[in-house]
Design an enzyme around this catalytic site. Sequence first.
Site, PDB file in Angstrom:
ATOM      1  N   ASN A   1       0.795  -1.247  -0.002  1.00 57.26           N
ATOM      2  CA  ASN A   1      -0.137   0.123  -0.109  1.00 57.26           C
ATOM      3  C   ASN A   1       0.669   1.090   0.074  1.00 57.26           C
ATOM      4  OD1 ASN A   1       0.358   1.049   2.793  1.00 57.26           O
ATOM      5  ND2 ASN A   1      -0.228  -1.141   3.142  1.00 57.26           N
TER       6      ASN A   1
ATOM      7  N   LYS B   1       9.996 -16.381 -10.228  1.00 56.59           N
ATOM      8  CA  LYS B   1       9.067 -15.096 -11.124  1.00 56.59           C
ATOM      9  C   LYS B   1       8.144 -16.066 -11.826  1.00 56.59           C
ATOM     10  CE  LYS B   1       9.360 -11.689 -14.341  1.00 56.59           C
ATOM     11  NZ  LYS B   1       9.972 -10.943 -15.540  1.00 56.59           N
TER      12      LYS B   1
ATOM     13  N   PHE C   1      -4.214   3.128  14.791  1.00 55.54           N
ATOM     14  CA  PHE C   1      -4.382   4.308  13.527  1.00 55.54           C
ATOM     15  C   PHE C   1      -5.711   3.445  12.774  1.00 55.54           C
ATOM     16  CE2 PHE C   1      -1.808   8.127  13.004  1.00 55.54           C
ATOM     17  CZ  PHE C   1      -1.253   7.784  14.366  1.00 55.54           C
TER      18      PHE C   1
ATOM     19  N   LYS D   1     -10.001  -3.833  19.598  1.00 54.79           N
ATOM     20  CA  LYS D   1      -8.631  -4.194  19.600  1.00 54.79           C
ATOM     21  C   LYS D   1      -8.116  -3.524  21.093  1.00 54.79           C
ATOM     22  CE  LYS D   1      -7.778  -3.795  14.829  1.00 54.79           C
ATOM     23  NZ  LYS D   1      -6.764  -3.859  13.708  1.00 54.79           N
TER      24      LYS D   1
HETATM   25  N1  CTP Z   1      -3.262  -3.683  12.309  1.00 49.47           N
HETATM   26  C1  CTP Z   1      -2.487  -4.578  12.920  1.00 49.47           C
HETATM   27  N2  CTP Z   1      -2.132  -5.951  12.107  1.00 49.47           N
HETATM   28  C2  CTP Z   1      -2.824  -6.062  11.151  1.00 49.47           C
HETATM   29  C3  CTP Z   1      -4.008  -4.934  10.569  1.00 49.47           C
HETATM   30  C4  CTP Z   1      -3.880  -3.826  11.249  1.00 49.47           C
HETATM   31  O1  CTP Z   1      -1.670  -4.371  13.743  1.00 49.47           O
HETATM   32  N3  CTP Z   1      -2.919  -7.119  10.283  1.00 49.47           N
HETATM   33  C5  CTP Z   1      -3.071  -2.255  12.951  1.00 49.47           C
HETATM   34  C6  CTP Z   1      -2.588  -1.064  12.201  1.00 49.47           C
HETATM   35  O2  CTP Z   1      -1.385  -0.891  12.623  1.00 49.47           O
HETATM   36  C7  CTP Z   1      -3.503   0.000  12.659  1.00 49.47           C
HETATM   37  C8  CTP Z   1      -5.024  -0.559  13.259  1.00 49.47           C
HETATM   38  O3  CTP Z   1      -4.656  -2.156  13.191  1.00 49.47           O
HETATM   39  O4  CTP Z   1      -3.190   0.782  13.991  1.00 49.47           O
HETATM   40  C9  CTP Z   1      -5.933  -0.472  12.193  1.00 49.47           C
HETATM   41  O5  CTP Z   1      -5.553  -1.071  10.826  1.00 49.47           O
HETATM   42  P1  CTP Z   1      -6.604  -1.290   9.848  1.00 49.47           P
HETATM   43  O6  CTP Z   1      -5.975  -2.089   8.630  1.00 49.47           O
HETATM   44  O7  CTP Z   1      -7.467  -0.050   9.424  1.00 49.47           O
HETATM   45  O8  CTP Z   1      -7.654  -2.178  10.779  1.00 49.47           O
HETATM   46  P2  CTP Z   1      -8.547  -3.397  10.338  1.00 49.47           P
HETATM   47  O9  CTP Z   1      -8.734  -3.964  11.587  1.00 49.47           O
HETATM   48  O10 CTP Z   1      -7.433  -4.508   9.200  1.00 49.47           O
HETATM   49  O11 CTP Z   1      -9.648  -2.979   9.861  1.00 49.47           O
HETATM   50  P3  CTP Z   1     -10.360  -3.094   8.279  1.00 49.47           P
HETATM   51  O12 CTP Z   1      -9.416  -3.936   7.465  1.00 49.47           O
HETATM   52  O13 CTP Z   1     -11.596  -3.705   8.673  1.00 49.47           O
HETATM   53  O14 CTP Z   1     -10.556  -1.618   8.026  1.00 49.47           O
END
Ligand code: CTP
Length: 411
Positions: free
Chosen positions: A210, A289, A323, A341
């Site tokens: 990303n 690959k 975040f 969380k």
């Molecule tokens: N995060 C994490 N581990 C993951 C995914 C997310 O620790 N596998 C943490 C990120 O560092 C961030 C928070 O969770 O602080 C929110 O990340 P986000 O991707 O928005 O959360 P998700 O729980 O994956 O929510 P969704 O995919 O439903 O939007």
Amino acid sequence: MRHIKDKNIVIGISGGIAAYKSAELLRLIQKQDANVRVVMTHNAGYFVGPLTFEALSKEPVYTDTFEKGGNSEIRHIEWAKDADAVVVAPATANIIGKIANGIADDALSTFLLAVTCPVLICPSMNTNMYEKISVLRNIETLKKDGYYIVEPASGELACGTSGQGRLPEPEEILDRLIYCLSPKDFKGKKILVTAGPTREHIDPVRFISNPSSGKMGYAIARAAEHRGGDVTLVSGPVNLEPPVNITMVNTVSAADMAKAVFDSMENFDIIIKTAAVSDYRPKEAAKQKIKKGMDEISLVLQKNEDILFELGKNKKNRVLVGFAAETENLEKNAKDKLARKNLDIIVGNLVGERPDEQNDENDDEKSPVFGMDTNKVVFFFRNGDTEHLPLMEKGMVAHALLDRIADIDKR
Ligand code: CTP
């Protein structure tokens, strides 16, 4: 940056070849909205003329001990009273020896004896001079006396040799100057920050990722270090310089990041997870690959462990911050994540389109795009409180977040 804005900074310049870098340092400090004055030794004037610094600082440059300041005051006393911090760059062996031994025989050494604010010394000289026992002894004396020292960098020197003795880059000196000026309200706190994206390899040359730049997490790590924290930064792959005086752990995939965090989590009082962790990884990454063939191929993805969720299950007294970058329903999504969380704070932001693509009526609420130097965020707290911040430099967002964490940590 918050702790240098509107401050009175004096740059002391002694006679080294790196004196030309002080002009750049002066400009960088001015860009932080601080006021800069310059005091030079007579010998510094052989390398760069006082007029250069006078033009840049828009103030007279102080080079003569017997020169009067405003209102008939003695300038070294007047400027010393006004100064919030002094940075001596470059600091030659000669000026270091004078400061270490309380000698005041010219404008700069006399001024330095009169100041009571923090002083940052940036030694810069030929390696043999720097390694001379007497010089190292003087530097040790300065450290014991409470002066801040920026270690010289290694590399090619102006005299044609190579070794330690180079003046560090002005950006690093500015960073240390901000450190000198910052309150140390996180002293004794162990802080873990995660930053940047993760990469989930499909094959050796392709991956799912990303556009996270890591800037927000790096800004938090820097701000926490400036405020005295013992900071570890677990970073995904980014194009950023590692911050000074921080333990770096470089990771690639979500699994790497999870291991780095879980291996050390017990050591930390505060964990701030800014990293944009990939929720899924290819079930099987190809060893070689993948070659072009069929018109359509499928990729089977498998869920990654949610690092923050696992941290929340074992939270103890730790302050836990997450975040949430969302494209819609910020409040609902962020609050759900905060509860699910087990977090103290979640920092939410609506991720918008690039400025040239904006057409949504809610654009005012959106941060333009990943990778910017600014961010518009909302803090959601465990007790249900919400705080909307305006669009701010990421460094300022970092300090605002640390202020809120400090409040929670005091309770
Ligand atoms: N995060 C994490 N581990 C993951 C995914 C997310 O620790 N596998 C943490 C990120 O560092 C961030 C928070 O969770 O602080 C929110 O990340 P986000 O991707 O928005 O959360 P998700 O729980 O994956 O929510 P969704 O995919 O439903 O939007």
